[in-house]
Scaffold this active site. Structure first.
Site, PDB file in Angstrom:
ATOM      1  CG  ASN A  47      -0.386  -0.239   2.503  1.00  0.00           C
ATOM      2  OD1 ASN A  47       0.743  -0.694   2.608  1.00  0.00           O
ATOM      3  ND2 ASN A  47      -1.116   0.072   3.562  1.00  0.00           N
ATOM      4  CD  GLU A 106       4.291   0.017  12.711  1.00  0.00           C
ATOM      5  OE1 GLU A 106       3.048   0.129  12.887  1.00  0.00           O
ATOM      6  OE2 GLU A 106       5.117   0.570  13.442  1.00  0.00           O
ATOM      7  CD  GLU A 118       7.726   1.036  10.510  1.00  0.00           C
ATOM      8  OE1 GLU A 118       6.650   1.221   9.926  1.00  0.00           O
ATOM      9  OE2 GLU A 118       8.699   0.433  10.004  1.00  0.00           O
ATOM     10  CB  CYS A 134      -2.292  -0.291   8.400  1.00  0.00           C
ATOM     11  SG  CYS A 134      -1.033   0.983   8.460  1.00  0.00           S
TER      12      CYS A 134
HETATM   13  N1  LIG Z   1      -2.854  -3.359   7.585  1.00  0.00           N
HETATM   14  C1  LIG Z   1      -1.914  -3.293   6.701  1.00  0.00           C
HETATM   15  O1  LIG Z   1      -1.023  -2.446   6.777  1.00  0.00           O
HETATM   16  C2  LIG Z   1      -1.935  -4.239   5.578  1.00  0.00           C
HETATM   17  C3  LIG Z   1      -2.957  -5.135   5.473  1.00  0.00           C
HETATM   18  N2  LIG Z   1      -2.994  -6.000   4.439  1.00  0.00           N
HETATM   19  C4  LIG Z   1      -4.124  -6.917   4.344  1.00  0.00           C
HETATM   20  O2  LIG Z   1      -3.632  -8.194   4.074  1.00  0.00           O
HETATM   21  C5  LIG Z   1      -4.250  -8.719   2.917  1.00  0.00           C
HETATM   22  C6  LIG Z   1      -3.278  -9.585   2.164  1.00  0.00           C
HETATM   23  O3  LIG Z   1      -2.262  -8.787   1.555  1.00  0.00           O
HETATM   24  P1  LIG Z   1      -0.793  -9.333   1.429  1.00  0.00           P
HETATM   25  O4  LIG Z   1       0.003  -8.489   0.548  1.00  0.00           O
HETATM   26  O5  LIG Z   1      -0.856 -10.789   1.090  1.00  0.00           O
HETATM   27  O6  LIG Z   1      -0.277  -9.089   2.926  1.00  0.00           O
HETATM   28  P2  LIG Z   1       0.796  -9.901   3.720  1.00  0.00           P
HETATM   29  O7  LIG Z   1       0.790  -9.410   5.096  1.00  0.00           O
HETATM   30  O8  LIG Z   1       0.608 -11.350   3.517  1.00  0.00           O
HETATM   31  O9  LIG Z   1       2.149  -9.483   2.989  1.00  0.00           O
HETATM   32  C7  LIG Z   1       2.984  -8.432   3.412  1.00  0.00           C
HETATM   33  C8  LIG Z   1       4.420  -8.773   3.064  1.00  0.00           C
HETATM   34  O10 LIG Z   1       4.818  -9.965   3.722  1.00  0.00           O
HETATM   35  C9  LIG Z   1       5.338 -10.905   2.790  1.00  0.00           C
HETATM   36  N3  LIG Z   1       5.001 -12.239   3.267  1.00  0.00           N
HETATM   37  C10 LIG Z   1       3.838 -12.905   3.114  1.00  0.00           C
HETATM   38  N4  LIG Z   1       3.894 -14.100   3.728  1.00  0.00           N
HETATM   39  C11 LIG Z   1       5.122 -14.193   4.291  1.00  0.00           C
HETATM   40  C12 LIG Z   1       5.771 -15.190   5.047  1.00  0.00           C
HETATM   41  N5  LIG Z   1       5.178 -16.325   5.388  1.00  0.00           N
HETATM   42  N6  LIG Z   1       7.033 -14.963   5.470  1.00  0.00           N
HETATM   43  C13 LIG Z   1       7.643 -13.799   5.169  1.00  0.00           C
HETATM   44  N7  LIG Z   1       7.071 -12.834   4.434  1.00  0.00           N
HETATM   45  C14 LIG Z   1       5.828 -13.021   3.999  1.00  0.00           C
HETATM   46  C15 LIG Z   1       4.678 -10.513   1.503  1.00  0.00           C
HETATM   47  O11 LIG Z   1       5.388 -10.985   0.390  1.00  0.00           O
HETATM   48  C16 LIG Z   1       4.676  -9.011   1.604  1.00  0.00           C
HETATM   49  O12 LIG Z   1       5.931  -8.484   1.259  1.00  0.00           O
HETATM   50  C17 LIG Z   1      -4.690  -7.515   2.143  1.00  0.00           C
HETATM   51  O13 LIG Z   1      -5.724  -7.813   1.292  1.00  0.00           O
HETATM   52  C18 LIG Z   1      -5.063  -6.560   3.237  1.00  0.00           C
HETATM   53  O14 LIG Z   1      -6.379  -6.788   3.633  1.00  0.00           O
HETATM   54  C19 LIG Z   1      -1.999  -6.006   3.512  1.00  0.00           C
HETATM   55  C20 LIG Z   1      -0.962  -5.138   3.566  1.00  0.00           C
HETATM   56  C21 LIG Z   1      -0.864  -4.144   4.597  1.00  0.00           C
END
Ligand SMILES: NC(=O)C1=CN([C@@H]2O[C@H](COP(=O)(O)OP(=O)(O)OC[C@H]3O[C@@H](n4cnc5c(N)ncnc54)[C@H](O)[C@@H]3O)[C@@H](O)[C@H]2O)C=CC1
Length: 450
Positions: free
Chosen positions: A113, A210, A424, A244
């Site tokens: 994001n 975060e 952060e 977030c």
């Molecule tokens: N609250 C927030 O700041 C955020 C919330 N989200 C939510 O999460 C949902 C899924 O989005 P994603 O991009 O799949 O979020 P995610 O939290 O799965 O991914 C974030 C980062 O972590 C990495 N990652 C994923 N699984 C991992 C693992 N097992 N070990 C190490 N790194 C890993 C991803 O490649 C990415 O760089 C979104 O649809 C949204 O609803 C996503 C991003 C930010």
């Protein structure tokens, strides 16, 4: 594209380790000089345009993200030369002192994001403290973190100081498990955050997390309603709602609810959706097709559970033929929401505001805190005592009085409860990227018990 595997991760960590050896021995002033140079060579327009392509947000917002990244690097450059410990006097002229030392190779894992901003928010404090970093952006938005790497290199950073590796889950997991990695700083969803913490626990590595939120925004009847409406829009529609800290549970005191809703709906309907590269656009495209589908399904679910769609909540097809395949939707305001509804309980991560009605301060505080998350919260009121009383009771790491979603880099940002660990930005983040060494100095004889 093949994601980075074990060999590439090893190589990146090895480079980072070698850069650390040199970088950590520089004076803070010397590190600061390179960081300031990096901040100065950030090409705002070029990176903002790249971020639009990367993420889909409007150019207006992308520019602000680039600004925040630059400010963050400048801010921590300023702190780099003031890192210091304590001197403690002890009996007999003996003393102890503490040193703030870097951790080593830090890993940053970013969400999609705020791709460029997250890379800066993690690398700036890390580098200021003398660490090096291996950063993995989300595979959905791989581009702009690489630009940051080029910027640091161009500014004179030693080779390998800031490395970017590409890939998803497997690559991220290799980073977390790598024995030469000292710390992991993660931004993303709660389920992934838990996994990161678990992986880091094998090496007893500290983590900064975060994570997500479902933050409340409390609007009292004595608030300046014009500002409250603006705040509610800022709390929900930045970055197509993919933020977030968004205040997606908007609690409005009953007396002013009709007036608030009328105004919020009117302004929401006026949001210009379309080509994110146009100056007039205020809302661009969501990050991907599956994510758009997920957000729209939350709106359907809300309807089934009895919420009223006051506006938006539909896929949007811009008239410009080149945008036809884009993942656009109309920003949505849901009325008649109740605390049990899915749209009020779960993080939607899209442009969907849920409006709830309340009567008393005590009641709304209880409802606002009734969640396992606690990233942010906001209150609008003209009563200064109420504002501070309410904030004291809100269980959230980042609280706003009479504003929402502003993140100056000088102040700490982070969550309570399941929204995260650590902070952060701000001075305190130095503590999350360094470790304290205590040195005891004996000035007399050893008073041995043996
Ligand atoms: N609250 C927030 O700041 C955020 C919330 N989200 C939510 O999460 C949902 C899924 O989005 P994603 O991009 O799949 O979020 P995610 O939290 O799965 O991914 C974030 C980062 O972590 C990495 N990652 C994923 N699984 C991992 C693992 N097992 N070990 C190490 N790194 C890993 C991803 O490649 C990415 O760089 C979104 O649809 C949204 O609803 C996503 C991003 C930010």
């Amino acid at each position: 594209e093949t994601p980075c595997g074990a060999a590439e991760i090893d190589e990146a960590v090895k480079h980072a380790k070698s850069a650390f050896g040199h970088w950590s021995k520089l004076s803070g002033m010397d590190r600061a000089r390179i960081m300031i140079e990096a901040a100065h060579i950030i090409e705002r327009e070029e990176i903002a345009e790249m971020e639009v392509v990367n993420n889909g947000k409007s150019i207006t917002e992308a520019r602000l993200d680039v600004d925040s990244a630059r400010l963050c690097i400048e801010y921590y450059a300023g702190l780099a030369s003031t890192l210091a410990g304590q001197h403690v006097q002890l009996a007999g002229g003996s003393f102890a002192y503490t040193r703030r030392e870097p951790l080593g190779v830090c890993v940053g894992i970013g969400a999609w994001n705020y791709p460029f901003q997250i890379a800066a928010w993690k690398s700036a404090p890390a580098l200021a403290c003398g660490n090096s970093m291996v950063f993995k952006p989300s595979p959905v938005t791989p581009v702009t973190a690489v630009l940051l790497g080029e910027i640091f290199a161009q500014a004179g950073a030693p080779e390998g100081l800031f490395n970017v590796v590409q890939g998803g889950q497997e690559t991220g997991s290799l980073l977390c498990h790598h024995p030469d990695v000292a710390k992991v700083s993660f931004t993303g969803s709660v389920p992934t955050g838990k996994k990161i913490m678990e992986m880091a626990s094998h090496g007893v590595k500290p983590v900064t997390l975060e994570l997500g939120g479902k933050s409340p925004l409390l609007i009292f009847k004595d608030s300046d309603l014009e500002n409250a409406v603006r705040g509610a829009l800022m709390a929900n529609f930045l970055s197509q709602g993919q933020v977030c800290s968004n205040g997606t549970r908007v609690f409005v005191q009953k007396d002013v609810l009709p007036e608030f809703v009328e105004e919020v709906v009117e302004r929401t309907q006026a949001i210009e959706i379309g080509d994110p590269l146009l100056e007039t656009t205020r809302m661009g495209a969501l990050v991907s097709r599956p994510h758009l589908d997920k957000v729209l399904s939350y709106v359907d679910q809300a309807k089934k559970e009895g919420a009223t769609v006051l506006c938006g909540g539909e896929a949007f097809v811009p008239s410009d033929p080149k945008l036809r395949g884009g993942y656009y939707m109309t920003p949505c305001v849901l009325g008649n929401c109740t605390d049990e509804m899915t749209c009020v309980k779960e993080e939607i991560f899209g442009p969907v505001m849920s409006v709830l009605s309340f009567e008393t301060e005590e009641e709304v505080l209880h409802r606002a805190n009734d969640t396992s998350l606690g990233l942010a919260a906001g209150v609008f009121t003209r009563d200064v005592r109420r504002a501070h009383r309410v904030v004291e009771q809100l269980k959230a790491g980042s609280c706003f009085i009479n504003n929402y979603n502003i993140t100056p880099v000088e102040v700490p940002f982070g969550g309570f409860k399941m929204s995260g660990i650590g902070r952060e930005n701000g001075q305190v983040t130095i503590e999350y990227y360094s470790q304290l060494k205590t040195v005891f100095v004996e000035m007399g004889d050893v008073d041995s018990l043996f």
